[in-house]
Design a protein around this motif. Structure first.
Motif, PDB file in Angstrom:
ATOM      1  N   TRP A  84       0.826  -1.265   0.110  1.00  0.00           N
ATOM      2  CA  TRP A  84      -0.124  -0.165   0.000  1.00  0.00           C
ATOM      3  C   TRP A  84       0.677   1.224  -0.025  1.00  0.00           C
ATOM      4  N   GLN A  91      -1.991   2.436  -3.121  1.00  0.00           N
ATOM      5  CA  GLN A  91      -1.863   3.622  -2.703  1.00  0.00           C
ATOM      6  C   GLN A  91      -3.621   4.374  -3.102  1.00  0.00           C
ATOM      7  N   LYS A  94      -5.602   2.406  -0.291  1.00  0.00           N
ATOM      8  CA  LYS A  94      -5.273   2.829   0.939  1.00  0.00           C
ATOM      9  C   LYS A  94      -5.876   4.334   1.041  1.00  0.00           C
TER      10      LYS A  94
END
Length: 216
Positions: A84, A91, A94
């Motif tokens: 993540w 990303q 997340k």
């Protein structure tokens, strides 16, 4: 479909055309989700006429945010912090996990305001009000440990202020520490979510048994 009393009707029929004529196309499409499995089988009831307002949807939207947080949280915990923090997909997941948490609190507060404004906490529903309040407090704790488990500079910032607020007692200092990643992550992904899921299940079950309170 409208029900002209505070009693809920069982086995609602999904008459999409009737809902379009009554509330318009957009709302009919949104209401269609309530008829999809497993929601239709879970509730099998239609709302009383006084609950046909977007304000009465805040609790349901909050629950959907909790489900999304659970799914993305499992994904993040399964693939780990390296994924993540370095993967573009990680990303995005997340970030969506973080913003859905903000949406969770936004709609939860609106839900509490609606419950308070309509007096839905009265009488036998006080227990359910208490369960909702405890769920909110646990959600705040879940948010704190989620920030500590992010694994970035913000985790250190939050840990520093948490320790300052708790007067750097050794137990809390070790608990609210970005360096104590394993404990923070375990509390965030296992301990608090399990308790919250049990409380939300009890909350929804009581709503189903007691029905939607008539406003003041």
């Amino acid at each position: 479909m409208s029900v002209e009393s505070d009693e809920v009707s069982a086995e609602p029929e999904d008459a999409f055309g009737d809902r379009v004529a009554e509330h318009g196309y957009l709302r009919a499409v949104l209401e269609s989700f309530a008829y999809l499995p497993p929601w239709g089988a879970l509730f099998k009831k239609s709302a009383p006429f006084y609950a046909e307002s977007y304000w009465y949807c805040m609790g349901g939207i909050t629950f959907l945010m909790f489900l999304y947080l659970t799914i993305t949280g499992i994904l993040l915990a399964w693939l780990g912090p390296f994924w993540w923090l370095t993967s573009p997909v990680g990303q995005v997941i997340k970030a969506s996990h973080y913003w859905s948490a903000q949406a969770f609190f936004f709609f939860l507060v609106l839900h509490l305001v609606r419950v308070w404004a309509t007096g839905a906490y009265r009488g036998r529903r006080r227990l359910n009000w208490a369960i909702g309040t405890i769920t909110l407090l646990l959600g705040l704790g879940e948010n704190l440990f989620g920030l500590l488990a992010r694994g970035d500079w913000e985790s250190q910032f939050v840990a520093m202020h948490s320790s300052d607020m708790l007067f750097t007692e050794p137990f809390f200092f070790n608990l609210f520490s970005a360096a104590n990643f394993t404990v923070d992550l375990a509390i965030h992904v296992a301990v608090i979510p399990v308790i919250m899921f049990a409380l939300i299940f009890a909350h929804v079950t009581l709503v189903r048994l007691q029905g939607i309170a008539r406003p003041l």
